[in-house]
Enzyme design. Sequence first.
Site, short mmCIF file in Angstrom:
data_model
loop_
_atom_site.label_atom_id
_atom_site.label_comp_id
_atom_site.label_asym_id
_atom_site.label_seq_id
_atom_site.Cartn_x
_atom_site.Cartn_y
_atom_site.Cartn_z
N PRO A 2 0.83 -1.21 0.00
CA PRO A 2 0.00 0.00 0.00
C PRO A 2 0.87 1.26 0.00
O PRO A 2 1.84 1.34 0.75
CB PRO A 2 -0.79 -0.12 1.31
CG PRO A 2 -0.68 -1.55 1.71
CD PRO A 2 0.63 -2.03 1.19
N GLU A 3 0.50 2.22 -0.84
CA GLU A 3 1.26 3.47 -0.90
C GLU A 3 0.43 4.58 -0.28
O GLU A 3 -0.65 4.34 0.25
CB GLU A 3 1.69 3.73 -2.35
CG GLU A 3 2.48 2.53 -2.86
CD GLU A 3 3.21 2.72 -4.18
OE1 GLU A 3 3.49 3.85 -4.58
OE2 GLU A 3 3.51 1.68 -4.81
N LYS A 51 2.96 6.81 4.83
CA LYS A 51 2.37 5.47 4.85
C LYS A 51 2.04 5.01 6.28
O LYS A 51 1.80 3.84 6.51
CB LYS A 51 3.32 4.47 4.20
CG LYS A 51 3.63 4.81 2.74
CD LYS A 51 4.40 3.66 2.11
CE LYS A 51 5.42 4.14 1.11
NZ LYS A 51 6.27 3.05 0.64
N ARG A 255 14.79 -2.73 -4.39
CA ARG A 255 13.38 -2.75 -4.77
C ARG A 255 13.31 -2.95 -6.28
O ARG A 255 14.31 -2.80 -6.98
CB ARG A 255 12.73 -1.42 -4.39
CG ARG A 255 13.00 -1.00 -2.96
CD ARG A 255 12.19 -1.76 -1.94
NE ARG A 255 10.78 -1.44 -2.07
CZ ARG A 255 10.20 -0.36 -1.53
NH1 ARG A 255 10.93 0.48 -0.83
NH2 ARG A 255 8.91 -0.13 -1.68
#
Length: 296
Positions: A2-3, A51, A255
């Site tokens: 989730p961003e 976040k 990432r």
Amino acid sequence: MPEGDVVWRTARRLDLALGGRELLAADLRWPSLATVDLSGRVVLEVVSVGKHLLTRLTGTADEPPATLHSHLRMEGSWYVERTGSTGGRRSASGIRAVLETAEWTAVGHKLGMLDLVATAHEDELVGHLGPDLLGPGWDPQEAQRRLLADPGRAVGEALLDQRVLAGVGTFYLAEACFLARLTPWTPVRDVPSPAKLIELVHRLLDVNKERVDQVTTGDLRRGRQNFAHARSGLPCLRCGGTVRVAPLGAPPQDRTAFYCPGCQAGPTPTDDGRPQQPLGHGRRRGVAAPAYRTRR
Ligand SMILES: [Zn+2]
């Protein structure tokens, strides 16, 4: 993962359900919080900072106002159900927090972090963050100052660094770099207009915060909603070339960054040119990283 937009929407949903209501029961299934009793406290508000989720509670006769801090990390979520309903939408084994009011119950599932601090000490948890892209005090100048502080750093890494600006994950990283026509490995000093890039990132999160689908192309059709993220092996929607994926940053913190060599200029030092695996149009974003890792 989730961003910022998803976390913002989660905070709003929790705030609507819990805000102004007394907690009749609170079950925190977290080792450090197992003995904490929050019942009787009133939820003042639930807000997001980047976040991070902050559930602010009134104090008690003996304790100051407190903030329950949670972070969704990879696969966490909060959902709301009517108090007393059987629920059962998620496996009970993943439940980490249950906040119950007379009308609504919020359930935190597979949360990545859960802490309780005095509200006056929230900075210990979120004070390190850069400007919050969706916060009331969004400060693009400060975000730019932080972005430019390390000019040799890859722009994709800088955008993911929550100390630079808070709310970007790998989806918005990939989409912002695509729209800016820069590879994620481009050094910050070579970004032609950092102010425009920051404005772009802000706009992307802002237009998506109210909807479930994350759309960066303006096209709501499935498979055409975004340009780069999780589209490796598929034809680029703009140039028809093949979208690629490669690691960004050094292991184990690396990432995945998706990009189109035809549309985005700049270095691609970690892309070793291997064939890219088509992921299929029906696959949801976020599943691409494991598919990529199996091929390393
Ligand atoms: Zn392209």
